[in-house]
Design an enzyme around this catalytic site. Structure first.
Site, PDB file in Angstrom:
ATOM      1  N   HIS A 117       0.430 -61.344  -7.644  1.00  0.00           N
ATOM      2  CA  HIS A 117       0.732 -60.423  -8.225  1.00  0.00           C
ATOM      3  C   HIS A 117       1.751 -59.440  -7.757  1.00  0.00           C
ATOM      4  CE1 HIS A 117      -0.806 -59.466 -12.696  1.00  0.00           C
ATOM      5  NE2 HIS A 117      -0.395 -60.491 -12.525  1.00  0.00           N
ATOM      6  N   HIS A 150       7.114 -69.650 -11.297  1.00  0.00           N
ATOM      7  CA  HIS A 150       5.737 -69.778 -11.461  1.00  0.00           C
ATOM      8  C   HIS A 150       4.969 -70.482 -12.441  1.00  0.00           C
ATOM      9  CE1 HIS A 150       3.009 -66.508 -10.308  1.00  0.00           C
ATOM     10  NE2 HIS A 150       1.754 -67.056 -11.847  1.00  0.00           N
TER      11      HIS A 150
END
Length: 726
Positions: free
Chosen positions: A90, A44
């Protein structure tokens, strides 16, 4: 504590990466240091599996002020105005805890925008769920929509556009992508690069809690049957505090106090401090006992890895601390000097006067691993299906089947939960090809849209990658805007899988080709890997968020027919491509064949001429042709104002279903005043644009000559039925 193989694995690192850490440190890391490496080296934050491919993407044009590498991208729209925008995922948090996952996704992307000095003016989203029949889908949908609406509505930023899609590929891994757009004076843009020695490093915003610890690492791993146990890694958002933080930051930004500023997003205090120091080739020393905490006995490990929301890290100019403190205290926010910059090029962490961790900044940033993973090229499927062998269906029945399906039903149940008009600058909200936001107190505007096409990308990633860019380009043009730049959120499965990595690499190649040809650069974005559960990966789902410029906004344009007896023109050739089409999916439950071919020359030429016609006020309405083909575009244009059409049957194409449901690209439907039709045709002929006069608008009925005739009100009811009954 002894670092065991199990502890290393639990931190999302493999043994080779741990050996690399030992080599960089020239010793074994302690648990705090291991946690920091885990945060900075996960997928990420480090983009370790995607960086080699992302470098191919075009990122520059005469409009680009800042491309990838900052909190968000920046484009110049003239008159000293700039637009700052970005989209991020998300996904995992929203599957585990849909309301807070979606809400904090909105909060995080807003901070990326206002940390650069922009006042946010619009929010968009791209949300993907599993099959509507799946037992989790309804609650996930309700939670995510409520979270997006709850955060955006409370902070007072309009949510103006988006897409909601359903497919069984997302049954165990939904996608929640949030995009934010902000407006700023281009001379007041703030960056995250640290500068100067012995400068104050200031923590502002909310207090730090234990929520979100290992959130970034969790987002960089596949789910399994124990995903519910990861709920503690989902952050908790507070939009009212974020509103205070927004106003405090923008007030401080009015003078020259700030050297650099960074949102505490993924990996929290770790990523913000490391990124600022890395970009400035400096060191940072933090005194963690000064970090404002809302829970007792928090450890340095927890403080550095917490992803509590509504926090910023700021580096201030000398002697500006007291003035800045007054601003944040006025807004009832914490303001604490927790460290200083130095020339060590290390991240030094102290707690109660003792050094608890010390890591070279380069080891966390530039020395992070980069993988050129093996991948498999996807072959183009042949369209083997034969319509003659299919169960016979009427044109009207096929149309109704699509209009009543979850993916094509009216989604006002969702968009009505979003405040789209707050701030009073929304000139055209969701429902059009793109939303239009007026630049405050000016007569110019921007158009914004998000798009994806996972089934095309799964079938043939290069073609799918090109198609998403082109569809977004058409959507921006259809409301009269010149496409300027895009942001992307690249949602894929496990990159360690050769097929998935091939989908990623080839989608990037397709996106690159289209962006270069259309001069539509990528200025920001996000990669989300490991979207899957128990080795079952989602379809490749790159999402494109585009921004276009309308230099002078008079009357906003959209896709709704405006009056009866207008001429209807179809721009672009129709070949009748049904591979991967909605027609096959909704009527025969088939996802076969290749996606439609993308002719970039036609896309560019057709789009530029349509924009010319719009700018010369020669059209009443415009709609691009995409999912569902020509017949769905015509229905969507008819249903808004309940104005019908009478369409002539094609003379050349061999099959009506291919003509009306084919998803050939590069096409637009135009509504033209009959008095202007000769002038329009002259322009099209002079520019060698293929077009067809296909019919005219009329009262009440949606009609195809000799094939179907349906009351528009009935189509509207059909189109609204699914969401009302779900």
């Amino acid at each position: 504590m002894k670092i065991t193989d199990k502890i290393i694995k639990n931190h999302g690192l493999n043994l080779e990466e741990y050996k690399r850490i030992q080599k960089l440190l020239k010793r074994n890391p302690n648990l705090l240091e291991l946690g920091i490496f885990s945060a900075m080296w996960n997928e990420h934050c480090s983009y370790k599996s995607s960086r080699v491919h992302l470098k191919k993407l075009p990122t520059k044009s005469k409009h680009v002020i800042q491309g990838p590498g900052e909190n968000a991208g920046v484009i110049d729209i003239g008159d000293n105005d700039a637009i700052i925008f970005k989209i991020e995922s998300h996904n995992h948090p929203s599957y585990i805890e849909p309301y807070q996952g979606a809400a904090t996704g909105v909060g995080g992307i807003l901070r990326d925008v206002f940390t650069m000095g922009a006042r946010p003016i619009a929010l968009l989203n791209s949300i993907h769920f599993g099959s509507p029949e799946h037992p989790k889908t309804k609650s996930l949908l309700n939670g995510v929509v409520a979270g997006i609406g709850g955060y955006g509505n409370c902070i007072g930023i309009p949510t103006v556009a988006g897409e909601t899609k359903f497919n069984e590929t997302y049954n165990e891994n939904i996608l929640v992508n949030a995009m934010a757009v902000g407006h700023v004076n281009k001379n007041k843009i703030f960056y995250s690069q640290a500068k100067g020695l012995n400068k104050s490093v200031v923590y502002v915003g909310s207090k730090t809690g234990r929520d979100g610890i290992h959130g970034a690492s969790m987002a960089s791993a596949e789910f399994d049957e124990n995903s519910e146990e990861k709920k503690p890694t989902v952050q908790v958002g507070d939009p009212f505090t974020e509103k205070l933080l927004l106003e405090a930051c923008l007030e401080l930004m009015k003078d020259d106090s700030i050297i650099s500023i960074q949102d505490m997003g993924a990996a929290g205090l770790t990523s913000s401090s490391v990124e600022m120091a890395s970009k400035g080739s400096l060191g940072i020393e933090l005194e963690l006992d000064k970090v404002p905490c809302r829970e007792e006995n928090m450890t340095p490990y927890e403080m550095m890895l917490s992803e509590s929301q509504e926090r910023m890290l700021i580096i201030l100019e000398d002697n500006k601390e007291n003035q800045a403190r007054k601003i944040f205290e006025k807004w009832d926010l914490d303001f604490v000097i927790i460290g200083k910059t130095n020339n060590t090029k290390n991240l030094t962490l102290k707690f109660n006067g003792e050094i608890k961790g010390e890591i070279p900044i380069d080891a966390l940033a530039s020395e992070a691993p980069v993988y050129d993973r093996k991948w498999i090229k996807k072959k183009l499927q042949k369209n083997k299906f034969d319509l003659k062998k299919f169960k016979k269906i009427k044109l009207e029945d096929a149309l109704i089947k699509i209009l009543s399906s979850p993916n094509h039903s009216n989604k006002s149940w969702i968009t009505d939960q979003y405040d789209q008009m707050v701030m009073c600058d929304t000139a055209k909200r969701s429902g059009a090809d793109a939303a239009i936001i007026r630049i405050h107190n000016k007569d110019k505007a921007i158009a914004v849209s998000v798009d994806s096409s996972a089934n095309y990308c799964k079938s043939h990633p290069i073609t799918g990658g090109k198609q998403i860019v082109c569809e977004n380009w058409r959507n921006i043009i259809s409301v009269g805007a010149k496409p300027i730049a895009i942001t992307n959120c690249l949602n894929f499965g496990n990159p360690e899988n050769k097929e998935v990595m091939g989908e990623f690499a080839e989608c990037i190649d397709g996106i690159k080709e289209a962006c270069e040809f259309l001069n539509y650069p990528i200025v920001s974005g996000n990669v989300s890997f490991y979207n899957g559960t128990n080795k079952k990966n989602i379809y490749p789902t790159p999402v494109i968020g585009g921004v276009g410029l309308i230099k002078k906004l008079t009357k906003p344009l959209d896709h709704s027919f405006k009056q009866e007896k207008s001429e209807i023109i179809l721009i672009g050739k129709t070949f009748g491509h049904l591979g991967q089409s909605c027609f096959l999916k909704e009527n025969y439950s088939l996802a076969e064949g290749s996606p439609p071919d993308i002719n970039l020359t036609n896309e560019k030429n057709n789009g530029e001429i349509v924009l010319k016609l719009i700018n010369e006020n020669l059209v009443y309405s415009v709609h691009d042709v995409s999912n569902g083909g020509l017949i769905i575009s015509l229905c969507e244009m008819s249903m808004v104002n309940r104005i019908g059409v009478k369409i002539e049957k094609p003379k050349k194409l061999r099959n009506l279903f291919e003509y009306f449901f084919g998803e050939d690209q590069g096409r637009y439907v135009l509504e033209i005043d009959s008095k202007q039709i000769r002038k329009v045709e002259k322009i099209l002929k002079l520019n060698n644009i293929y077009y067809e006069k296909i019919g005219h608008t009329q009262k009440k009925y949606f009609e195809i000559d000799g094939e179907l005739k349906v009351d528009i009100n009935e189509l509207f009811k059909i189109n609204n039925n699914w969401y009302n009954s779900y």
